[in-house]
Write an enzyme that holds these catalytic residues in place. Structure first.
Site, PDB file in Angstrom:
ATOM      1  N   GLU A 166      68.616   3.143   9.741  1.00  0.00           N
ATOM      2  CA  GLU A 166      69.011   2.704   8.402  1.00  0.00           C
ATOM      3  C   GLU A 166      70.069   1.621   8.475  1.00  0.00           C
ATOM      4  O   GLU A 166      70.811   1.514   9.446  1.00  0.00           O
ATOM      5  CB  GLU A 166      69.497   3.888   7.549  1.00  0.00           C
ATOM      6  CG  GLU A 166      70.778   4.520   8.012  1.00  0.00           C
ATOM      7  CD  GLU A 166      71.244   5.627   7.080  1.00  0.00           C
ATOM      8  OE1 GLU A 166      70.600   5.865   6.030  1.00  0.00           O
ATOM      9  OE2 GLU A 166      72.262   6.257   7.382  1.00  0.00           O
ATOM     10  N   ASP A 202      66.540   2.951   4.372  1.00  0.00           N
ATOM     11  CA  ASP A 202      66.500   4.133   5.230  1.00  0.00           C
ATOM     12  C   ASP A 202      65.058   4.374   5.660  1.00  0.00           C
ATOM     13  O   ASP A 202      64.205   4.721   4.848  1.00  0.00           O
ATOM     14  CB  ASP A 202      67.027   5.342   4.451  1.00  0.00           C
ATOM     15  CG  ASP A 202      67.045   6.623   5.281  1.00  0.00           C
ATOM     16  OD1 ASP A 202      66.519   6.615   6.414  1.00  0.00           O
ATOM     17  OD2 ASP A 202      67.571   7.634   4.788  1.00  0.00           O
TER      18      ASP A 202
END
Length: 413
Positions: free
Chosen positions: A113, A16
């Site tokens: 992400e 992420d």
């Protein structure tokens, strides 16, 4: 299993790139570092929304989809910058190409992400922790972006792990860690549990994920339907969905999506978000001199289910046409009982100029599969051209379409 065979444990990462939009801006705007800052849909309008806030701003309570004036009330000194989606998409492509150096099996979950299947990569990158440290270092040195990485044997636990240490943290959350690391967390912290579901669980006496894990499947299904099965499995750290590699280059469309900081059930709020996304999609299509014949919306719910709905339109790159087609689909498919965590819209099936256009399979398909949107006046094209010209000269948010925002303004005051 044959004698001597080894049942290899899966190794799944969720990478992420933290606060992606504003982090991208901070790579080229040194003055934003170390101070509260956010990317806002229209920094000059109080009714614009926050698209991404850095961690300094989040400390004041600023969140994604919050109205600009609300963010400024919480954090008067917040620096607001307009979005540059072309730049973010370029950064995203660079990030996805970079992590594909570590494994070919990469599934983007959003623009910033992705899940990685790192199973069997130990000889190349070391232990899961060593591989995560190497990926984090490479992203930092190459793209000047921070990231958090969750490590487990399935996508759900990897996602939960990635949320535990932000920004720039690495967390391992294996099935054997679930009772110690997962169960003490509030039930509302569980990926896929929206506010309404969390409130309903709390009324049932479920305060933590551990409390949820102690309930039986039948009880949960009786009260939550099929999603009760997912609640039970996730509370126990179970997930069977594989990482599915996707080739973004094969997607012949222009799209924008937003993962929400809070799950929403308010249709008017969803329309406001769709409006921001639609204008970006249409403006990008105009810059590339493309006109699309299909508008598609994407809704991802809190139970991980995703729906897409398409509408045919006369070939267009007009902001009003894209928004109205998407809004029609949104209204038809909106269910207030099912909170949404992601909203997206795209324009696709681009039409070539008529003089060199050939009949495609799409032209011959059964168009009853798609909902039909009404054509728009050519006056909209003149407005868009004028808007693009002014924005190019004076900035992205030097002008706003009153025809699109009139209804929104009357409701928001």
């Amino acid at each position: 299993m044959p004698l001597g065979a080894v049942d290899m444990r899966k190794t799944i990462f969720l990478v992420d790139m933290n606060a992606f939009f504003i982090s991208c801006e901070m790579t080229r705007r040194a003055e934003l570092r170390g101070k509260p800052a956010a990317v806002a849909g229209d920094p000059q309008r109080r009714t614009g929304i926050i698209l991404a806030a850095n961690y300094s701003a989040r400390a004041y309570g600023v969140k994604t989809t919050m109205l600009v004036h609300e963010a400024q009330r919480l954090c008067p000194d917040i620096a607001l910058v307009p979005p540059d989606h072309d730049f973010y998409e370029q950064k995203s492509r660079e990030g996805m190409q970079l992590i594909r150096q570590f494994t070919p099996i990469v599934e983007p979950n959003s623009i910033g992400e992705a899940w990685l299947d790192m199973t069997g990569c130990e000889k190349l990158s070391g232990t899961p922790l060593e591989a995560a440290q190497l990926i984090m270092q490479t992203i930092r040195e190459t793209l000047d972006l921070w990231c958090s990485i969750g490590i487990s044997d399935n996508k759900f636990l990897a996602k939960m792990a990635s949320e535990m240490k932000k920004p720039q943290g690495i967390t391992e959350l294996w099935p054997e860690d679930v009772p110690v690391k997962l169960w003490p967390l509030p039930v509302g912290a569980m990926y896929g549990v929206g506010q309404k579901t969390a409130d309903k669980l709390k009324r049932l006496g479920v305060a933590t994920i551990g409390d949820l894990a102690r309930l039986d499947t039948e009880f949960l299904v009786e009260r939550f339907g099929k999603s009760g099965i997912d609640l039970y499995r996730h509370a126990h750290g179970l997930e069977d969905d594989p990482v599915q590699d996707t080739d973004d280059d094969s997607v012949q469309s222009i799209g924008r999506s937003m993962t929400l900081s809070e799950n929403i059930s308010d249709l008017e709020k969803a329309k406001r978000i769709l409006l921001e996304l639609s204008d970006e999609v249409a403006a990008t299509a105009r810059r590339q001199d493309l006109k699309g014949q299909v508008v598609q919306i994407t809704l991802k719910y809190t139970d991980f289910k995703v729906i897409t709905r398409q509408s045919m339109v006369p070939a267009t790159n007009l902001s009003q046409a894209v928004y109205l087609a998407g809004c029609t689909l949104l209204v038809k498919n909106w269910d207030p009982a099912k909170p949404v965590r992601l909203i997206g819209i795209s324009l696709g099936h681009f039409q070539k100029d008529k003089e060199d256009r050939q009949l495609t399979l799409f032209d011959q398909m059964d168009h009853s599969m798609l909902e039909t949107a009404p054509a728009k006046s050519s006056d909209s094209g003149k407005v868009d051209q004028a808007v693009d010209s002014i924005r190019e000269r004076f900035g992205q948010y030097s002008i706003t379409r009153a025809s699109l925002l009139k209804k929104k303004d009357s409701k928001e005051g």
